[in-house]
Design an enzyme around this catalytic site. Structure first.
Site, PDB file in Angstrom:
ATOM      1  N   SER A 191       2.179  -1.268   8.952  1.00 19.55           N
ATOM      2  CA  SER A 191       1.423  -1.540   9.345  1.00 19.55           C
ATOM      3  C   SER A 191       1.978  -2.629  10.577  1.00 19.55           C
ATOM      4  O   SER A 191       2.190  -3.956  10.359  1.00 19.55           O
ATOM      5  CB  SER A 191       0.226  -2.182   8.657  1.00 19.55           C
ATOM      6  N   HIS A 211      -2.262   1.269   3.782  1.00 16.54           N
ATOM      7  CA  HIS A 211      -1.729   1.334   2.902  1.00 16.54           C
ATOM      8  C   HIS A 211      -2.056   2.166   1.881  1.00 16.54           C
ATOM      9  O   HIS A 211      -1.811   2.193   0.673  1.00 16.54           O
ATOM     10  CB  HIS A 211      -1.418  -0.023   1.733  1.00 16.54           C
ATOM     11  N   GLU A 261      -5.487  -5.657   2.601  1.00 13.95           N
ATOM     12  CA  GLU A 261      -4.992  -5.982   1.734  1.00 13.95           C
ATOM     13  C   GLU A 261      -5.877  -6.905   0.806  1.00 13.95           C
ATOM     14  O   GLU A 261      -6.448  -8.268   1.569  1.00 13.95           O
ATOM     15  CB  GLU A 261      -3.503  -6.637   1.972  1.00 13.95           C
ATOM     16  N   GLU A 287       1.895  -0.951  -1.981  1.00 17.23           N
ATOM     17  CA  GLU A 287       2.404  -1.819  -2.466  1.00 17.23           C
ATOM     18  C   GLU A 287       2.216  -1.945  -4.099  1.00 17.23           C
ATOM     19  O   GLU A 287       1.697  -3.335  -4.409  1.00 17.23           O
ATOM     20  CB  GLU A 287       1.572  -3.196  -1.272  1.00 17.23           C
ATOM     21  N   ASP A 339      -5.801  -9.682   3.118  1.00 20.38           N
ATOM     22  CA  ASP A 339      -4.983  -9.629   4.835  1.00 20.38           C
ATOM     23  C   ASP A 339      -5.754  -8.533   5.405  1.00 20.38           C
ATOM     24  O   ASP A 339      -5.648  -7.018   4.674  1.00 20.38           O
ATOM     25  CB  ASP A 339      -3.093  -8.833   4.872  1.00 20.38           C
ATOM     26  N   GLU A 367      -4.697 -13.104   6.456  1.00 22.83           N
ATOM     27  CA  GLU A 367      -4.234 -13.010   7.045  1.00 22.83           C
ATOM     28  C   GLU A 367      -4.686 -12.133   8.221  1.00 22.83           C
ATOM     29  O   GLU A 367      -5.440 -11.004   7.982  1.00 22.83           O
ATOM     30  CB  GLU A 367      -2.761 -12.352   6.524  1.00 22.83           C
ATOM     31  N   ASP A 378       0.250 -12.987  11.014  1.00 20.17           N
ATOM     32  CA  ASP A 378       1.752 -11.847  10.719  1.00 20.17           C
ATOM     33  C   ASP A 378       1.808 -10.808  12.102  1.00 20.17           C
ATOM     34  O   ASP A 378       2.812 -11.439  12.606  1.00 20.17           O
ATOM     35  CB  ASP A 378       0.826 -10.866   9.688  1.00 20.17           C
ATOM     36  N   LYS A 388       8.819 -12.606   7.465  1.00 24.25           N
ATOM     37  CA  LYS A 388       9.670 -11.266   7.654  1.00 24.25           C
ATOM     38  C   LYS A 388      10.851 -11.036   7.883  1.00 24.25           C
ATOM     39  O   LYS A 388      10.541 -10.573   9.184  1.00 24.25           O
ATOM     40  CB  LYS A 388       8.829 -10.410   7.406  1.00 24.25           C
ATOM     41  N   HIS A 399       7.480  -9.810   2.052  1.00 23.05           N
ATOM     42  CA  HIS A 399       8.078  -8.213   1.921  1.00 23.05           C
ATOM     43  C   HIS A 399       7.370  -6.749   2.647  1.00 23.05           C
ATOM     44  O   HIS A 399       6.896  -8.090   3.183  1.00 23.05           O
ATOM     45  CB  HIS A 399       7.159  -7.295   0.520  1.00 23.05           C
ATOM     46  N   LYS A 408       4.432 -13.539  -0.772  1.00 18.44           N
ATOM     47  CA  LYS A 408       3.845 -12.112  -1.231  1.00 18.44           C
ATOM     48  C   LYS A 408       4.701 -11.127  -1.515  1.00 18.44           C
ATOM     49  O   LYS A 408       5.525 -11.077  -0.208  1.00 18.44           O
ATOM     50  CB  LYS A 408       2.584 -12.385  -0.418  1.00 18.44           C
TER      51      LYS A 408
HETATM   52  C1  2PG Z   1       1.618  -6.742   5.864  1.00 15.90           C
HETATM   53  C2  2PG Z   1       2.808  -5.898   4.963  1.00 15.90           C
HETATM   54  C3  2PG Z   1       3.521  -6.259   4.169  1.00 15.90           C
HETATM   55  P1  2PG Z   1       3.645  -3.912   6.640  1.00 15.90           P
HETATM   56  O1  2PG Z   1       0.699  -6.334   6.872  1.00 15.90           O
HETATM   57  O2  2PG Z   1       2.011  -8.186   5.793  1.00 15.90           O
HETATM   58  O3  2PG Z   1       1.427  -6.443   2.962  1.00 15.90           O
HETATM   59  O4  2PG Z   1       3.009  -4.969   5.365  1.00 15.90           O
HETATM   60  O5  2PG Z   1       5.062  -4.158   6.000  1.00 15.90           O
HETATM   61  O6  2PG Z   1       3.255  -2.475   6.437  1.00 15.90           O
HETATM   62  O7  2PG Z   1       3.488  -4.291   7.380  1.00 15.90           O
HETATM   63 MG    MG Z   2      -0.193  -8.158   7.041  1.00 17.04          MG
END
Ligand code: 2PG
Ligand code: MG
Length: 447
Positions: A56, A170, A179, A220, A258, A299, A326, A351, A379, A402
């Site tokens: 995502s 996910h 999440e 995850e 999230d 989030e 994010d 990230k 991650h 996380k």
């Molecule tokens: C998020 C991440 C990690 P992705 O959205 O925060 O949990 O997911 O790596 O798929 O963006």
């Molecule tokens: Mg996120």
């Protein structure tokens, strides 16, 4: 036999000299290809790193270089291997590097495009992470200590966010939010926090076994249940926390979400369980959830372009709930700065592969810190055994981290690295921010 008096020895070189660069296409935790790189250094050391990948992803993340050929349905990274061993290797072996910043800037300049779409953010981030390990070696420091020295930060062990129920992109269930995490906010050490997360995960695994036959796992490592109402997931979390012997609460074992709202945002509305609601209704809904459950952090509650929605959410619950960007910020210092000024959020997810380099990641952390925003080092859904982010979280003193469920090799590698760092570094603080040394959740009023 003469011995060398160290006072007369040539000082150890402080610039990074890269002799050779190698790359491999390997598999990530989802079974999709990703890139692993290796740098052979002048001093005989060899440093490695692997690119994580998101599912995502935010629209403004740096681009990945993928083959788009028949192999792996287009996801192959053989072209990235060629770029790393070709153009980027020529650059990296062409001169000594004084700093990670200098090296990252040169790679960015060689790419020449803001989203790194020519050479690929996956190539740059792996090389930058490997080079960071090279610099740490050069200064005879652990990676986390080197991060702290680069950022001028006070190291601390972060509070982990364990993602134990999965939805969104996910998982294949119809739960819109991505999440559902548990946060051992009241634990007094990283070991106690990990014990708490792992125990609750085990209890959840048993309790859902009683009620659901069709239980899968999300990307995850969290459980992907055949449910669609967020309240069902939250009730399950509450029950598992209690059954494991802990007390649910914002200061004990809290819950974090999230929503990854980009994934259910359509035509300026949010699609939840087959109904489409407005941004304002969604904000109301979060407010109500935060009143009914001990939710400390939300989030990506809104889609990345719904800035009015973000402003509304922050104004409504920002004093008692951590409102985290994010996809909104994509680890970009300028976007974080703008978000702080416009009062959209009070925390940023960090990230490295969203911005493409380690120095870009440092700039994002530093900007958040300067604006009094919290950081959660994170991650991606596609991971390897690389534990770079654990050292990044400790060294930056981010206070929050996380890395998915407390299960599955690529997730526990990160939590285990925190345990290792704690054992190797007695006296390291836990859950403290680098700015004021207090608990990272301090400053939020109880709701
Ligand atoms: C998020 C991440 C990690 P992705 O959205 O925060 O949990 O997911 O790596 O798929 O963006
Ligand atoms: Mg996120």
């Amino acid at each position: 036999m003469s011995t060398v008096d160290s006072r007369f020895a040539t000082p150890k070189g402080r610039s990074l000299v890269i002799k050779e660069v190698h790359a491999l296409q390997i598999l990530d935790s989802r079974g999709l290809p990703t890139l692993q790189v290796e740098l052979d250094l002048e001093d005989g050391h060899r440093v490695q790193a692997a690119s994580p990948t998101g599912t995502s992803t935010g629209g403004l993340e740096v681009a990945e270089l993928r083959d788009h050929g028949p192999a792996y349905s287009g996801h192959g990274v053989r072209s990235a291997v060629a770029v790393v061993e070709g153009e980027l290797a020529t650059l990296l072996t062409s001169r000594p590097w004084e700093s990670i910043r200098e090296l990252d800037d040169a790679m960015r300049e060689l790419d020449g495009r803001p989203q790194l779409s020519r050479l690929g953010g996956n190539c740059l981030v792996a090389l930058s992470m490997a080079a960071a390990r090279g610099f740490a070696d050069l200064h005879e420091m652990s990676l986390h200590a080197w991060v702290a020295s680069e950022l001028g930060a006070t190291e601390s062990l972060p509070i982990p966010y364990f993602n134990i129920v999965n939805g969104g992109l996910h998982a294949t269930n119809s739960l819109a939010f991505q999440e559902f995490m548990i946060v051992p906010a009241g634990a007094s050490s990283i070991e106690a926090a990990i014990e708490c997360g792992a125990e609750i995960y085990q209890v959840l695994s048993r309790t859902i076994g009683r009620s659901y036959r069709d239980t899968g796992l999300g990307d995850e490592g969290g459980f992907a249940l055949a449910i669609s109402r967020p309240e069902d997931a939250l009730d399950m979390l509450m029950e598992a926390i209690r059954e494991a012997g802990y007390t649910p609460g914002v200061n004990t074992v809290a819950i974090a979400l999230d929503a990854a709202a980009n994934s259910f945002y359509r035509n300026e509305g949010y699609q939840l369980e087959n109904v489409t609601i407005s941004s304002t209704d969604l904000v109301d809904y979060y407010h109500q959830l935060a009143r009914n459950y001990p939710i400390r952090s939300i989030e990506d509650g809104l889609a990345e372009n719904d800035r009015d929605g973000w402003r509304e959410l922050f104004a409504r619950i920002g004093d008692s709930v951590q409102v985290v960007g994010d996809d909104l910020f994509v680890t970009d210092a300028a976007r974080i700065e703008r978000g702080a000024t416009e009062k959209l959020a009070n925390a940023a997810v960090i990230k490295p592969n969203q911005t493409g380099t380690v120095s870009g990641t440092f700039a994002a952390i530093d900007t958040a810190r300067r604006h009094g925003m919290r950081s959660i080092v994170s991650h991606r859904s596609g991971e390897t055994l690389d534990t770079f982010i654990a050292d990044l979280a400790v060294g930056s003193g981010a206070g929050q981290f996380k890395a998915g469920a407390p299960a599955r090799g690529e997730r526990v590698a990160k939590y285990n690295r925190l345990i290792e760092i704690a054992a190797e570094t007695p006296g390291l603080g836990y859950g403290a921010t680098s700015t004021n040394g207090s608990n990272h959740l301090a400053g939020l009023v109880n709701h």
